[in-house]
Design an enzyme around this catalytic site. Structure first.
Site, PDB file in Angstrom:
ATOM      1  N   ASP A 192      43.505  36.012 -13.513  1.00 31.49           N
ATOM      2  CA  ASP A 192      44.807  36.612 -13.782  1.00 31.49           C
ATOM      3  C   ASP A 192      45.443  37.066 -12.478  1.00 31.49           C
ATOM      4  O   ASP A 192      44.835  37.012 -11.413  1.00 31.49           O
ATOM      5  CB  ASP A 192      44.702  37.749 -14.789  1.00 31.49           C
ATOM      6  CG  ASP A 192      43.860  38.921 -14.312  1.00 31.49           C
ATOM      7  OD1 ASP A 192      43.001  38.730 -13.432  1.00 31.49           O
ATOM      8  OD2 ASP A 192      44.039  40.030 -14.851  1.00 31.49           O
ATOM      9  N   ASP A 249      44.750  35.415  -3.874  1.00 34.41           N
ATOM     10  CA  ASP A 249      43.834  36.111  -4.764  1.00 34.41           C
ATOM     11  C   ASP A 249      42.529  35.318  -4.832  1.00 34.41           C
ATOM     12  O   ASP A 249      42.244  34.508  -3.962  1.00 34.41           O
ATOM     13  CB  ASP A 249      44.499  36.214  -6.149  1.00 34.41           C
ATOM     14  CG  ASP A 249      44.025  37.419  -6.931  1.00 34.41           C
ATOM     15  OD1 ASP A 249      42.903  37.861  -6.700  1.00 34.41           O
ATOM     16  OD2 ASP A 249      44.788  37.886  -7.792  1.00 34.41           O
ATOM     17  N   GLU A 265      41.345  41.194 -15.333  1.00 34.27           N
ATOM     18  CA  GLU A 265      40.966  42.056 -14.217  1.00 34.27           C
ATOM     19  C   GLU A 265      42.144  42.897 -13.725  1.00 34.27           C
ATOM     20  O   GLU A 265      42.013  44.085 -13.468  1.00 34.27           O
ATOM     21  CB  GLU A 265      40.407  41.196 -13.069  1.00 34.27           C
ATOM     22  CG  GLU A 265      39.760  41.988 -11.977  1.00 34.27           C
ATOM     23  CD  GLU A 265      40.651  42.200 -10.768  1.00 34.27           C
ATOM     24  OE1 GLU A 265      40.283  43.012  -9.909  1.00 34.27           O
ATOM     25  OE2 GLU A 265      41.722  41.570 -10.679  1.00 34.27           O
TER      26      GLU A 265
END
Length: 136
Positions: A48, A79, A113
């Site tokens: 996510d 990320d 998360e």
């Protein structure tokens, strides 16, 4: 998450979705079980992305996903998506040797998360605890 699930399936790796208390999908896990019982080694990455707020505050669309000057732009580009990819490739490399593996290699891809709830990890640990109590 669907892309990761398809990649795992296309590479003959079974995976299953993890669900939170509200029955929302919070992750996906792929487990490569060894021939001998042992420890479980978990490689965890989130899929996510943190919310991007006011899109007008960005100098480019936060979901752009384009490459400019050799840099991937967009929310989530820096990320753990590369980690998630790497972990899936590790599982694919280990799977053909599962007969020599002691324990289990688990790839956990959390899609909850960035909410701060860490639903994927919580669901994974809950299932693992239940399995242990049942002798698995």
């Amino acid at each position: 998450m669907a892309v990761a699930e398809k990649w795992l399936t296309d590479h003959d790796l079974s995976c299953r979705r993890l669900y939170g208390p509200d029955h929302d999908v919070v992750g996906v896990v792929c487990e490569v079980g060894g021939a001998v019982r042992g420890s479980t080694w978990v490689l965890d990455a989130c899929l996510d992305t943190a919310p991007f707020g006011d899109e007008s505050a960005w100098s480019f669309p936060p979901t752009a996903g384009d490459v400019v000057g050799g840099w991937l732009r967009g929310r989530g580009s820096a990320d753990s998506k590369s980690g998630a990819s790497l972990f899936c490739h590790i599982a694919a490399a280990v799977a053909p040797h599962a007969d020599r593996l002691e324990g289990t290699l688990a790839v956990l891809l959390d899609v909850d998360e960035h909410t701060g709830e860490f639903g994927g990890v919580r669901a994974f640990l809950s299932v693992a605890a239940q399995r242990r109590s049942e002798g698995f």
